[in-house]
Design an enzyme around this catalytic site. Structure first.
Site, short mmCIF file in Angstrom:
data_model
loop_
_atom_site.label_atom_id
_atom_site.label_comp_id
_atom_site.label_asym_id
_atom_site.label_seq_id
_atom_site.Cartn_x
_atom_site.Cartn_y
_atom_site.Cartn_z
N SER A 276 3.51 -2.15 10.33
CA SER A 276 4.88 -2.40 10.55
C SER A 276 5.34 -3.76 10.04
O SER A 276 6.38 -4.20 10.85
CB SER A 276 5.13 -1.77 11.92
OG SER A 276 4.78 -0.57 12.17
N GLU B 77 -5.44 -5.03 10.41
CA GLU B 77 -4.66 -3.86 10.73
C GLU B 77 -4.77 -3.28 11.97
O GLU B 77 -5.45 -2.20 11.89
CB GLU B 77 -4.16 -3.00 9.50
CG GLU B 77 -4.09 -3.53 8.15
CD GLU B 77 -3.43 -2.52 7.34
OE1 GLU B 77 -2.39 -2.66 6.79
OE2 GLU B 77 -4.24 -1.14 6.95
N HIS C 276 -9.52 1.46 4.56
CA HIS C 276 -8.39 1.52 5.29
C HIS C 276 -8.45 2.53 6.65
O HIS C 276 -9.36 3.30 6.56
CB HIS C 276 -7.04 2.12 4.54
CG HIS C 276 -5.69 2.04 5.19
ND1 HIS C 276 -5.45 2.94 5.97
CD2 HIS C 276 -4.70 0.99 4.92
CE1 HIS C 276 -4.12 2.59 6.38
NE2 HIS C 276 -3.80 1.59 5.85
N GLU D 126 -6.89 4.98 7.86
CA GLU D 126 -6.65 6.30 7.47
C GLU D 126 -7.83 6.79 6.95
O GLU D 126 -8.08 7.80 7.28
CB GLU D 126 -5.31 6.28 6.60
CG GLU D 126 -3.95 6.00 7.37
CD GLU D 126 -3.05 5.71 6.75
OE1 GLU D 126 -2.80 5.67 5.59
OE2 GLU D 126 -2.11 5.01 7.33
N LYS E 91 0.04 4.24 -0.25
CA LYS E 91 -0.74 5.33 0.27
C LYS E 91 -0.47 6.40 -0.65
O LYS E 91 -0.38 6.38 -1.93
CB LYS E 91 -0.04 5.62 1.80
CG LYS E 91 -0.15 4.24 2.67
CD LYS E 91 0.08 4.50 4.03
CE LYS E 91 0.02 3.23 4.80
NZ LYS E 91 -0.30 3.28 6.15
N ASN F 275 0.95 -1.09 0.12
CA ASN F 275 -0.10 0.19 -0.03
C ASN F 275 0.97 1.36 0.08
O ASN F 275 1.40 1.37 1.02
CB ASN F 275 -0.95 -0.05 1.17
CG ASN F 275 -1.79 1.24 1.16
OD1 ASN F 275 -1.54 2.13 0.56
ND2 ASN F 275 -2.39 1.49 2.52
N GLY G 134 2.71 2.17 10.75
CA GLY G 134 3.52 3.26 10.67
C GLY G 134 4.14 3.61 12.00
O GLY G 134 4.84 4.67 12.17
P1 13P Z 1 3.03 0.33 7.67
O1 13P Z 1 3.42 -0.97 6.91
O2 13P Z 1 3.83 1.55 6.93
O3 13P Z 1 2.88 0.22 8.80
O4 13P Z 1 1.54 0.38 7.13
C1 13P Z 1 0.60 -0.58 7.31
C2 13P Z 1 -0.40 -0.08 6.33
O5 13P Z 1 -1.21 0.82 6.58
C3 13P Z 1 -0.72 -0.92 5.28
O6 13P Z 1 -1.90 -0.53 4.55
#
Ligand code: 13P
Length: 249
Positions: free
Chosen positions: A213, A167, A95, A97, A12, A10, A173
């Protein structure tokens, strides 16, 4: 039949089209494999670039969101119908976010996922708890409710196609990865819930990913847990070492 593992990156809101093209050029041969299903979920403006750059490989392209309507007065939005015509086979839905910054509700996640399926797209449906919810012992209740609403009105065939990504928000992150036991127990509960709703053969077919992560160092132990069928990977999918996540075995 054994479930094929999935490793989805992803990106982002990262990489301009020119950067996307050069990055894919650097990694594509290293992540081109039959052993796992590899998906790169890129920003909308990079979809065509990524498709071109990945021609001749087995790597799939995915989007990170879509609207639930086919078309209409929704300035700035993109529909599943548009993604389908572009032959983009995967789309991340819900997601954390999107849920946090764009106020997407469980119901919206459900409607979008149903629409994705209607357009023959594979929704990668994200669910997961906050640290506050985990610390107050509510992880299983929160995830159960999110999943229950997300799968509302789906048939057995639908649920066999979808991919669920567990997740935990506190792991996204942050560099704080869930332990393999923490991730496994929630993914196992998700599978159990699917079994209760639609039976064992559906539950045994649905792919359930872990995200939060993931790195080349922890991918192997996480993705080899019995109920974890791969990962949804953020930051580590933007590095050339993503190759090691894809080749986690
Ligand atoms: P990270 O791998 O950067 O923690 O992000 C995970 C994520 O949100 C994947 O959709």
């Amino acid at each position: 039949m054994a479930r094929k593992k999935v490793v989805a990156g992803n990106w982002k809101m990262n990489l301009t089209p020119s950067k996307a093209e050069s990055f894919i050029g650097e990694i594509k041969d290293k992540i081109n494999t039959d052993a796992v299903e590899v998906v790169l979920c890129v920003p909308y403006v990079n979809l065509a670039t990524a498709q071109n750059a990945l021609k001749g490989t087995k790597i799939h392209v995915g989007a990170q969101n879509m609207h639930y309507a086919d078309e209409g007065a929704y300035t700035g939005e993109i529909s599943g119908k548009m993604l389908a015509e572009m032959k983009v086979p995967y789309v991340i839905i819900g997601h954390s976010e999107r849920r946090e910054y764009f106020k997407e509700s469980d119901t919206e996640v459900n409607i979008k996922s149903l629409k994705a399926l209607k357009n023959n797209l594979i929704p990668i449906i994200c669910i997961g708890e906050t640290s506050k919810q985990r610390n107050s012992g509510r992880t299983f209740d929160v995830v159960r409710k999110q999943l229950s609403v997300a799968l509302d009105d789906m048939t057995a065939d639908d649920v066999k196609k979808v991919i669920i990504a567990y997740e935990p928000i506190w792991a996204i992150g942050t560099g704080v990865t869930a332990t393999k036991e923490q991730a496994e127990e929630v993914c196992a509960a998700i599978r159990k819930q699917i079994e209760e709703k639609l039976g064992k053969s559906v539950a045994d077919s649905t792919r359930i990913l872990y995200g939060g992560s993931v790195t080349p160092d922890n991918a192997k132990e996480l993705f080899n847990m019995p109920n974890i069928d791969g990962g949804l990977v953020g930051g580590a999918s933007l590095k050339t070492s993503f190759e090691q996540v894809v080749r986690f075995e």
